[in-house]
Design an enzyme around this catalytic site. Structure first.
Site, short mmCIF file in Angstrom:
data_model
loop_
_atom_site.label_atom_id
_atom_site.label_comp_id
_atom_site.label_asym_id
_atom_site.label_seq_id
_atom_site.Cartn_x
_atom_site.Cartn_y
_atom_site.Cartn_z
N SER A 156 0.15 2.83 -5.47
CA SER A 156 -0.51 2.45 -4.22
C SER A 156 0.35 1.49 -3.41
O SER A 156 0.98 0.58 -3.95
CB SER A 156 -1.85 1.77 -4.52
OG SER A 156 -2.82 2.69 -4.92
N HIS B 26 -5.55 -2.21 0.29
CA HIS B 26 -6.31 -2.33 -0.97
C HIS B 26 -5.49 -2.94 -2.09
O HIS B 26 -6.04 -3.30 -3.13
CB HIS B 26 -6.89 -0.97 -1.39
CG HIS B 26 -5.92 -0.01 -1.97
ND1 HIS B 26 -5.32 1.02 -1.26
CD2 HIS B 26 -5.43 0.10 -3.24
CE1 HIS B 26 -4.54 1.71 -2.05
NE2 HIS B 26 -4.58 1.17 -3.26
N ASP C 35 -5.82 1.51 5.90
CA ASP C 35 -5.40 0.97 4.61
C ASP C 35 -3.94 0.52 4.68
O ASP C 35 -3.04 1.13 4.11
CB ASP C 35 -5.59 2.04 3.53
CG ASP C 35 -5.43 1.48 2.12
OD1 ASP C 35 -5.36 0.25 1.97
OD2 ASP C 35 -5.38 2.30 1.17
#
Length: 277
Positions: free
Chosen positions: A223, A98, A151
């Site tokens: 992230s 992402h 992910d």
């Protein structure tokens, strides 16, 4: 109690052309529409929270403490997104899908990886800034932003990293390592925020969950960064920051990480990384 760490800086030197960064135009990836689009309508209220800037309830890292840590700047149509990542080899980095994909398929328009940094606001001599192109982004083919499965992504840099005392590859689990790492103390490093805002979804088998006791958690901007444990006196990366609670980073809920050992075969097939037996 889980241990979380903060890196307050980033950016790079090296022999090649120095890449200037206008940090006023860089935002955590969690502030982009494509990050929040995967949440149900009732959780969209959390996207407007305005927290400040690092891992929640962590502490500042010492310079060079996490030589595998990188800052990843990905260029999207809406601006430049800040994520974390780790050095995989001298020309590949490891991050979350992402961080480099808008929606399920649209890749970022290249960007910059920053290694060897401590303070991102200073042009430190230890830093290396290396560009990457859209063609260098390899996301997992089964990545799903809807339920945040698979992910994970690797990114091939346009030129090679020069290893130094401040820049070293992350140590990943061996192929034969079947441990689940329950009961280990995990360390998350990153340049992200110190308080609320993230996303929510349920944990799956390909993920690692980390206890959020005492409000310690990864947060906006973290992230794609590494989750490590101590193994034989060395840091071992077992996870990649994926998501947390949409209600906030510091509320004590677990945070979730893509399990590195689950994806070792895919990582090897899509980079020049070779796992230990």
């Amino acid at each position: 109690m889980k241990s979380f760490v903060l890196l307050v800086g980033l950016l790079a030197v090296v022999s090649a052309e120095w890449i200037e960064i206008d940090w006023s135009k860089v935002r955590p990836i969690e502030e982009f529409d494509h990050y929040w689009a995967r949440l149900p309508a009732e959780l969209q209220i959390y996207r407007n929270l305005k927290p400040s800037a690092r891992i929640t309830n962590g502490f500042e890292a010492t310079p060079g403490q996490f030589p595998y840590q990188i800052a990843l700047l990905s260029n999207f149509g809406a601006g430049t997104g800040l994520c974390g990542g780790s050095v995989l080899t001298n020309n590949f980095i490891l991050t979350a899908a992402h961080c480099v994909v808008s929606g399920a398929t649209t890749l970022a328009n290249g960007g910059t990886a920053i290694m060897g940094a401590h303070n991102r606001n200073v042009n430190e001599a230890t830093q290396q800034r290396i560009a990457f192109s859209t063609g260098g982004i390899i996301r997992h083919p089964q990545y799903s932003p809807t339920n945040i499965r698979n992910d994970i992504a690797v990114v091939r840099l346009n030129s090679a990293i020069t290893y130094t005392a401040r820049i070293q590859p992350a140590r990943l689990p061996a192929r034969s390592d079947s441990r689940q790492f329950g009961g280990f103390t995990g360390t998350v490093s990153g340049f992200g925020r110190t308080s609320d805002a993230s996303t929510a979804t349920s944990a799956v088998a390909q993920n690692v969950c980390l206890d959020g006791a005492n409000g310690r958690s990864s947060c906006n901007g973290d992230s794609g960064g590494p989750l490590t444990v101590q193994d034989g006196g060395q840091s071992l990366q077992i996870g990649i920051v994926s998501f947390g609670s949409a209600a906030g980073c510091s509320i004590g809920m677990p945070s979730v990480y893509a399990r590195v050992s689950h994806f070792l075969g895919w990582i090897e097939a899509n980079s020049n990384f070779v796992a230990r037996p």
